[in-house]
Design a protein around this motif. Structure first.
Motif, PDB file in Angstrom:
ATOM      1  N   ILE A   1     -24.635 -47.330   3.644  1.00 51.94           N
ATOM      2  CA  ILE A   1     -25.511 -45.926   3.130  1.00 51.94           C
ATOM      3  C   ILE A   1     -27.014 -46.391   2.606  1.00 51.94           C
ATOM      4  O   ILE A   1     -27.182 -47.432   2.322  1.00 51.94           O
ATOM      5  N   GLU A   2     -27.584 -45.152   2.756  1.00 53.80           N
ATOM      6  CA  GLU A   2     -29.136 -45.227   2.182  1.00 53.80           C
ATOM      7  C   GLU A   2     -29.529 -44.111   1.609  1.00 53.80           C
ATOM      8  O   GLU A   2     -28.791 -43.022   1.475  1.00 53.80           O
ATOM      9  N   GLY A   3     -30.792 -44.215   1.177  1.00 49.65           N
ATOM     10  CA  GLY A   3     -31.195 -42.829   0.577  1.00 49.65           C
ATOM     11  C   GLY A   3     -30.674 -42.628  -0.794  1.00 49.65           C
ATOM     12  O   GLY A   3     -30.150 -43.238  -1.535  1.00 49.65           O
ATOM     13  N   LEU A   4     -30.581 -41.139  -1.108  1.00 48.05           N
ATOM     14  CA  LEU A   4     -30.106 -40.530  -2.143  1.00 48.05           C
ATOM     15  C   LEU A   4     -28.534 -40.955  -2.303  1.00 48.05           C
ATOM     16  O   LEU A   4     -28.095 -41.168  -3.375  1.00 48.05           O
ATOM     17  N   TYR A   5     -27.893 -40.973  -1.292  1.00 45.76           N
ATOM     18  CA  TYR A   5     -26.463 -41.348  -1.113  1.00 45.76           C
ATOM     19  C   TYR A   5     -26.282 -42.743  -1.858  1.00 45.76           C
ATOM     20  O   TYR A   5     -25.463 -42.795  -2.739  1.00 45.76           O
TER      21      TYR A   5
ATOM     22  N   GLU B   1     -34.714 -54.969   0.667  1.00 44.49           N
ATOM     23  CA  GLU B   1     -35.582 -53.722   0.499  1.00 44.49           C
ATOM     24  C   GLU B   1     -35.142 -52.913  -0.727  1.00 44.49           C
ATOM     25  O   GLU B   1     -33.950 -52.516  -0.784  1.00 44.49           O
ATOM     26  N   THR B   2     -36.149 -52.571  -1.443  1.00 48.46           N
ATOM     27  CA  THR B   2     -35.964 -51.569  -2.539  1.00 48.46           C
ATOM     28  C   THR B   2     -36.183 -50.001  -2.183  1.00 48.46           C
ATOM     29  O   THR B   2     -36.911 -49.775  -1.597  1.00 48.46           O
TER      30      THR B   2
ATOM     31  N   VAL C   1     -35.705 -45.571 -11.238  1.00 51.32           N
ATOM     32  CA  VAL C   1     -35.185 -46.920 -11.287  1.00 51.32           C
ATOM     33  C   VAL C   1     -35.191 -47.329 -10.003  1.00 51.32           C
ATOM     34  O   VAL C   1     -35.145 -46.494  -8.825  1.00 51.32           O
ATOM     35  N   GLU C   2     -35.361 -48.664  -9.801  1.00 53.57           N
ATOM     36  CA  GLU C   2     -35.523 -49.362  -8.649  1.00 53.57           C
ATOM     37  C   GLU C   2     -34.107 -49.878  -8.257  1.00 53.57           C
ATOM     38  O   GLU C   2     -33.452 -50.586  -8.900  1.00 53.57           O
ATOM     39  N   ARG C   3     -33.653 -49.577  -7.138  1.00 54.02           N
ATOM     40  CA  ARG C   3     -32.452 -50.129  -6.728  1.00 54.02           C
ATOM     41  C   ARG C   3     -32.514 -50.693  -5.082  1.00 54.02           C
ATOM     42  O   ARG C   3     -33.395 -50.212  -4.516  1.00 54.02           O
ATOM     43  N   PRO C   4     -31.318 -51.079  -4.737  1.00 58.74           N
ATOM     44  CA  PRO C   4     -31.796 -51.514  -3.103  1.00 58.74           C
ATOM     45  C   PRO C   4     -31.494 -50.368  -2.365  1.00 58.74           C
ATOM     46  O   PRO C   4     -30.610 -49.387  -2.611  1.00 58.74           O
ATOM     47  N   ALA C   5     -32.349 -50.460  -1.294  1.00 60.26           N
ATOM     48  CA  ALA C   5     -32.608 -49.191  -0.350  1.00 60.26           C
ATOM     49  C   ALA C   5     -31.192 -48.937   0.298  1.00 60.26           C
ATOM     50  O   ALA C   5     -30.774 -47.665   0.608  1.00 60.26           O
ATOM     51  N   ARG C   6     -30.616 -49.799   0.826  1.00 53.42           N
ATOM     52  CA  ARG C   6     -29.326 -49.900   1.660  1.00 53.42           C
ATOM     53  C   ARG C   6     -28.315 -50.739   1.063  1.00 53.42           C
ATOM     54  O   ARG C   6     -28.533 -51.711   0.506  1.00 53.42           O
ATOM     55  N   VAL C   7     -26.994 -50.049   1.020  1.00 52.64           N
ATOM     56  CA  VAL C   7     -25.967 -50.802   0.657  1.00 52.64           C
ATOM     57  C   VAL C   7     -24.514 -50.705   1.548  1.00 52.64           C
ATOM     58  O   VAL C   7     -24.586 -49.686   2.172  1.00 52.64           O
ATOM     59  N   ARG C   8     -23.968 -51.875   1.780  1.00 56.63           N
ATOM     60  CA  ARG C   8     -22.600 -51.702   2.483  1.00 56.63           C
ATOM     61  C   ARG C   8     -21.491 -51.539   1.136  1.00 56.63           C
ATOM     62  O   ARG C   8     -21.570 -52.429   0.604  1.00 56.63           O
ATOM     63  N   VAL C   9     -20.954 -50.170   1.392  1.00 57.72           N
ATOM     64  CA  VAL C   9     -19.886 -50.358   0.452  1.00 57.72           C
ATOM     65  C   VAL C   9     -18.405 -50.132   0.801  1.00 57.72           C
ATOM     66  O   VAL C   9     -18.334 -49.820   1.982  1.00 57.72           O
TER      67      VAL C   9
END
Length: 190
Positions: free
Chosen positions: A144-148, A104-105, A122-130
Motif C-alpha cells: 500500500i502507499e499514499g494516505l492508505y 522512500e518517505t 509526520v514522515e513515514r515510509p511511502a510504501r509498505v507491505r502489510v
C-alpha cells in the motif's frame, strides 16, 4: 452497534491506556466483529478516517478505517458538480503488521481523534507491505502507499502504544499537549 467514548491525551488515565501495547486476537469471531462495528460507528460519528481499538479502551489488535475511496455507484457522476464524491469504503484489520517498508518517505499532516484539533507533519515510509486478518478472518497481504499507508502506519502505532506526536520533537509534542488541554477545557466549559 454503539458509539463509544474516544480516549484523549489530556486525561492521565486515558493517556495511560493509550500508551499500552495491544494484545493479538486469537480468532475473528462475532465478538470481534461487534467490536469493529462499534468502532466504525464511533469513527464515523467523531468524524475520522481511522480508529484503533485501544482508542476506545479495548486492548485488542483491531483497527477500522474508511478513506472514502470506494468505487462510485453506477448512477453517480463523480465530476457532475466539480466536487469529489466521497464513497464509503470501510476496511477492517485484525493483528495488522508491516512486513516491509520502503526507504522512500512521505510527509503527511496527521491528526488523531485522541489528540483533538491538533495536526502536524509526520514522515513515514511511502510504501509498505502489510499483513492482517480481514473481517472474516482471512489473511491478507498487500502493498500500500499514499494516505492508505499513512493511516495504516498511524493506527498500527496506536496498537504499539505510540501516538503520532511521539514522532515529533519535544517542543512540538509539548505544544500539542498544551493545545489539546486547552481545547478540552473549552469543550467542557461550553
Amino acid at each position: 452497534m454503539a458509539i463509544r467514548r474516544i480516549l484523549t491525551i489530556d486525561n492521565a488515565a486515558d493517556l495511560g491506556v493509550l500508551k499500552q501495547v495491544s494484545k493479538p486476537v486469537d480468532a475473528v469471531d462475532d465478538g470481534v466483529r461487534a467490536l469493529m462495528d462499534d468502532m466504525l460507528e464511533t469513527m464515523y460519528d467523531a468524524p475520522g478516517i481511522g480508529l484503533a481499538a485501544v482508542q476506545i479502551g479495548d486492548l485488542r489488535r483491531v483497527v477500522v478505517m474508511d478513506l472514502g475511496d470506494g468505487p462510485p455507484p453506477a448512477d453517480v457522476d463523480p465530476a457532475a458538480d466539480g466536487e469529489e464524491v466521497r464513497v464509503p469504503n470501510p476496511r477492517f484489520f485484525v493483528n495488522p503488521e508491516v512486513l516491509w517498508a520502503s526507504d522512500e518517505t512521505y510527509c503527511y499532516e496527521e491528526g488523531c481523534l485522541s489528540i483533538p484539533e491538533y495536526f502536524d507533519e509526520v514522515e513515514r515510509p511511502a510504501r509498505v507491505r502489510v499483513a492482517y486478518l480481514d473481517r472474516e478472518g482471512q489473511r491478507i497481504e498487500e502493498e500500500i502507499e499514499g494516505l492508505y499507508a499513512v493511516c495504516f502506519q498511524h493506527e498500527l502505532d496506536h496498537l504499539n502504544g505510540v501516538l503520532f506526536i511521539d514522532h515529533l520533537s519535544r517542543l512540538r509534542r509539548d505544544r500539542a499537549m498544551s493545545k489539546v488541554r486547552k481545547t478540552m477545557r473549552l469543550r467542557e466549559d461550553a
